[in-house]
Write a protein that holds these residues in place. Structure first.
Motif, PDB file in Angstrom:
ATOM      1  N   SER A  20      -2.888  97.751  58.682  1.00  0.00           N
ATOM      2  CA  SER A  20      -3.173  98.434  57.525  1.00  0.00           C
ATOM      3  C   SER A  20      -4.465  99.222  57.620  1.00  0.00           C
ATOM      4  O   SER A  20      -5.336  98.485  58.298  1.00  0.00           O
ATOM      5  N   TYR A  21      -4.545 100.091  57.105  1.00  0.00           N
ATOM      6  CA  TYR A  21      -5.583 100.972  57.089  1.00  0.00           C
ATOM      7  C   TYR A  21      -6.262 101.259  55.557  1.00  0.00           C
ATOM      8  O   TYR A  21      -5.434 101.507  54.772  1.00  0.00           O
ATOM      9  N   LYS A  22      -7.258 100.712  55.162  1.00  0.00           N
ATOM     10  CA  LYS A  22      -7.896 100.510  53.734  1.00  0.00           C
ATOM     11  C   LYS A  22      -6.777  99.866  52.969  1.00  0.00           C
ATOM     12  O   LYS A  22      -6.494 100.649  51.973  1.00  0.00           O
ATOM     13  N   PHE A  23      -6.593  98.658  53.146  1.00  0.00           N
ATOM     14  CA  PHE A  23      -5.531  98.174  52.250  1.00  0.00           C
ATOM     15  C   PHE A  23      -4.149  98.796  51.950  1.00  0.00           C
ATOM     16  O   PHE A  23      -3.766  98.817  51.004  1.00  0.00           O
ATOM     17  N   SER A  24      -3.704  99.624  53.079  1.00  0.00           N
ATOM     18  CA  SER A  24      -2.683 100.187  53.121  1.00  0.00           C
ATOM     19  C   SER A  24      -2.729 101.615  52.342  1.00  0.00           C
ATOM     20  O   SER A  24      -1.716 102.279  52.048  1.00  0.00           O
ATOM     21  N   LEU A  25      -3.739 101.927  51.804  1.00  0.00           N
ATOM     22  CA  LEU A  25      -4.189 103.072  51.204  1.00  0.00           C
ATOM     23  C   LEU A  25      -3.858 104.286  51.924  1.00  0.00           C
ATOM     24  O   LEU A  25      -3.663 105.457  51.545  1.00  0.00           O
ATOM     25  N   PHE A  26      -4.202 104.029  53.381  1.00  0.00           N
ATOM     26  CA  PHE A  26      -4.403 105.208  54.384  1.00  0.00           C
ATOM     27  C   PHE A  26      -3.366 104.839  55.131  1.00  0.00           C
ATOM     28  O   PHE A  26      -3.415 105.390  56.351  1.00  0.00           O
ATOM     29  N   GLY A  27      -2.174 103.813  54.945  1.00  0.00           N
ATOM     30  CA  GLY A  27      -1.097 103.917  55.536  1.00  0.00           C
ATOM     31  C   GLY A  27      -1.114 102.683  56.357  1.00  0.00           C
ATOM     32  O   GLY A  27      -2.198 101.542  56.178  1.00  0.00           O
ATOM     33  N   TRP A  28      -0.324 102.412  57.174  1.00  0.00           N
ATOM     34  CA  TRP A  28      -0.292 101.229  58.117  1.00  0.00           C
ATOM     35  C   TRP A  28       0.550 101.475  59.567  1.00  0.00           C
ATOM     36  O   TRP A  28       0.929 102.749  59.847  1.00  0.00           O
ATOM     37  N   SER A  29       0.494 100.528  60.342  1.00  0.00           N
ATOM     38  CA  SER A  29       1.101 100.769  61.849  1.00  0.00           C
ATOM     39  C   SER A  29       1.903  99.411  61.814  1.00  0.00           C
ATOM     40  O   SER A  29       1.240  98.504  61.713  1.00  0.00           O
ATOM     41  N   SER A  30       3.166  99.701  62.484  1.00  0.00           N
ATOM     42  CA  SER A  30       3.904  98.379  62.940  1.00  0.00           C
ATOM     43  C   SER A  30       4.242  98.657  64.423  1.00  0.00           C
ATOM     44  O   SER A  30       4.185  99.510  64.906  1.00  0.00           O
ATOM     45  N   PHE A  31       4.839  97.491  64.999  1.00  0.00           N
ATOM     46  CA  PHE A  31       5.234  97.366  66.444  1.00  0.00           C
ATOM     47  C   PHE A  31       6.784  97.143  66.502  1.00  0.00           C
ATOM     48  O   PHE A  31       7.108  96.208  66.082  1.00  0.00           O
ATOM     49  N   ARG A  32       7.481  98.039  67.255  1.00  0.00           N
ATOM     50  CA  ARG A  32       8.741  97.776  67.441  1.00  0.00           C
ATOM     51  C   ARG A  32       8.955  97.690  68.889  1.00  0.00           C
ATOM     52  O   ARG A  32       8.158  98.335  69.843  1.00  0.00           O
ATOM     53  N   ALA A  33       9.899  96.481  69.503  1.00  0.00           N
ATOM     54  CA  ALA A  33      10.177  96.413  71.031  1.00  0.00           C
ATOM     55  C   ALA A  33      11.359  96.141  71.375  1.00  0.00           C
ATOM     56  O   ALA A  33      12.117  95.538  70.554  1.00  0.00           O
ATOM     57  N   VAL A  34      11.968  96.639  72.352  1.00  0.00           N
ATOM     58  CA  VAL A  34      13.434  96.433  72.992  1.00  0.00           C
ATOM     59  C   VAL A  34      13.234  96.241  74.341  1.00  0.00           C
ATOM     60  O   VAL A  34      12.701  97.304  74.901  1.00  0.00           O
ATOM     61  N   ALA A  35      14.211  95.447  74.813  1.00  0.00           N
ATOM     62  CA  ALA A  35      14.197  95.347  76.314  1.00  0.00           C
ATOM     63  C   ALA A  35      15.750  95.203  76.737  1.00  0.00           C
ATOM     64  O   ALA A  35      16.598  94.399  76.086  1.00  0.00           O
ATOM     65  N   TYR A  36      16.231  95.913  77.736  1.00  0.00           N
ATOM     66  CA  TYR A  36      17.279  96.012  78.323  1.00  0.00           C
ATOM     67  C   TYR A  36      17.504  95.458  79.569  1.00  0.00           C
ATOM     68  O   TYR A  36      16.740  95.972  80.462  1.00  0.00           O
ATOM     69  N   GLU A  37      18.473  94.530  79.932  1.00  0.00           N
ATOM     70  CA  GLU A  37      18.540  94.202  81.275  1.00  0.00           C
ATOM     71  C   GLU A  37      19.831  94.723  81.851  1.00  0.00           C
ATOM     72  O   GLU A  37      20.968  94.404  81.099  1.00  0.00           O
ATOM     73  N   THR A  38      19.714  95.631  82.826  1.00  0.00           N
ATOM     74  CA  THR A  38      20.851  96.361  83.363  1.00  0.00           C
ATOM     75  C   THR A  38      22.047  95.480  84.033  1.00  0.00           C
ATOM     76  O   THR A  38      22.958  95.739  84.212  1.00  0.00           O
ATOM     77  N   SER A  39      21.537  94.473  84.728  1.00  0.00           N
ATOM     78  CA  SER A  39      22.413  93.638  85.613  1.00  0.00           C
ATOM     79  C   SER A  39      23.297  92.915  84.625  1.00  0.00           C
ATOM     80  O   SER A  39      24.316  92.567  84.969  1.00  0.00           O
ATOM     81  N   SER A  40      22.843  92.440  83.368  1.00  0.00           N
ATOM     82  CA  SER A  40      23.894  91.481  82.481  1.00  0.00           C
ATOM     83  C   SER A  40      24.220  92.389  81.278  1.00  0.00           C
ATOM     84  O   SER A  40      25.384  92.198  80.903  1.00  0.00           O
ATOM     85  N   GLY A  41      23.513  93.396  81.255  1.00  0.00           N
ATOM     86  CA  GLY A  41      23.775  94.150  79.825  1.00  0.00           C
ATOM     87  C   GLY A  41      23.402  93.496  78.552  1.00  0.00           C
ATOM     88  O   GLY A  41      23.809  94.058  77.519  1.00  0.00           O
ATOM     89  N   LYS A  42      22.482  92.639  78.721  1.00  0.00           N
ATOM     90  CA  LYS A  42      21.824  91.708  77.474  1.00  0.00           C
ATOM     91  C   LYS A  42      20.598  92.958  76.834  1.00  0.00           C
ATOM     92  O   LYS A  42      19.963  93.597  77.680  1.00  0.00           O
ATOM     93  N   VAL A  43      20.636  92.741  75.531  1.00  0.00           N
ATOM     94  CA  VAL A  43      19.499  93.507  74.915  1.00  0.00           C
ATOM     95  C   VAL A  43      18.742  92.515  74.186  1.00  0.00           C
ATOM     96  O   VAL A  43      19.610  91.924  73.427  1.00  0.00           O
ATOM     97  N   THR A  44      17.482  92.544  73.815  1.00  0.00           N
ATOM     98  CA  THR A  44      16.604  91.685  73.206  1.00  0.00           C
ATOM     99  C   THR A  44      15.874  92.748  72.536  1.00  0.00           C
ATOM    100  O   THR A  44      15.346  93.429  72.908  1.00  0.00           O
ATOM    101  N   TYR A  45      15.123  92.441  71.262  1.00  0.00           N
ATOM    102  CA  TYR A  45      14.405  93.059  70.442  1.00  0.00           C
ATOM    103  C   TYR A  45      13.670  91.975  69.437  1.00  0.00           C
ATOM    104  O   TYR A  45      13.970  91.086  69.374  1.00  0.00           O
TER     105      TYR A  45
END
Length: 160
Positions: free
Chosen positions: A123-148
Motif C-alpha cells: 500500500s502507498y501512504k496507508f492506501s491513500l495513494f492506492g495499492w498493488s497486489s500480485f496475481r499468478a497463474v500457471a498452466y501445465e500443457t502436458s496434463s492440462g492442469k491449472v494452478t493459481y
C-alpha cells in the motif's frame, strides 16, 4: 496442445483489452501486457472535479519447458519488482496490479503447490495513494492442469 499453441492462445485473449508486446521485454519473460484505465468524476460541471481514478495492470508472460521451485521464485521476484518500478502512486492512483502468467510443459509438484501460496501486497501512504497486489497463474500443457494464487482465481477461465 503444446506450449507454443497454448501461449499464443493466451496472448490473443489478452490482446482484446491489453497492450501486448513481445519485443524489448524484460528478461526472463517472453511477453508483457499492460492495461491502464483513467476515470474522472465531476459534480455538475467539469470545473468541479471530484476525483481522478487510475487503475493499472502489468502482466508478465513466461514460457518454460519444466517449471521448478527455483525458476518460479526467480520469475515471481522479477515480475513483482519490475511491476512495482512502473507504479506511480499519487492522490488519484487507485491500484496497480502485477500479474504473472506461466505456461510450462511440466510443473514440478512442489512448484505447483508454491504457486498457490504466492502473495505480495503493497500500500502507498496507508492506501491513500492506492495499492498493488500480485496475481499468478500457471498452466501445465502436458496434463492440462491449472494452478493459481488467491488473487489469480479469475485468471483460471482465461487460461483453461
Amino acid at each position: 496442445m503444446d506450449s507454443n499453441e497454448a501461449f499464443e492462445k493466451i496472448l490473443r485473449a489478452f490482446e482484446q483489452y491489453y497492450t501486448v508486446k513481445t519485443q524489448d521485454v524484460t528478461p526472463p519473460f517472453c511477453a508483457e501486457a499492460e492495461f491502464r484505465s483513467h476515470n474522472e468524476q465531476y459534480f455538475l460541471v467539469k470545473s468541479a472535479k471530484v476525483a481522478d481514478i487510475d487503475s493499472n495492470d502489468f502482466v508478465f508472460f513466461a514460457k518454460e519447458q519444466s517449471l521448478t521451485v527455483n525458476q518460479l521464485s526467480h520469475l515471481e521476484q522479477t515480475a513483482w519488482q519490475t511491476g512495482l518500478s512502473r507504479v506511480t502512486p499519487y492522490y488519484g492512483h487507485r491500484n496497480s496490479d502485477v500479474t504473472l502468467v506461466i505456461v510450462a510443459d511440466t510443473i514440478e509438484a512442489d512448484a505447483f503447490k508454491r504457486v498457490k501460496k504466492l502473495k505480495h501486497y503493497k500500500s502507498y501512504k496507508f492506501s491513500l495513494f492506492g495499492w498493488s497486489s500480485f496475481r499468478a497463474v500457471a498452466y501445465e500443457t502436458s496434463s492440462g492442469k491449472v494452478t493459481y494464487n488467491m488473487r489469480g482465481s479469475d485468471l483460471k477461465k482465461l487460461v483453461s
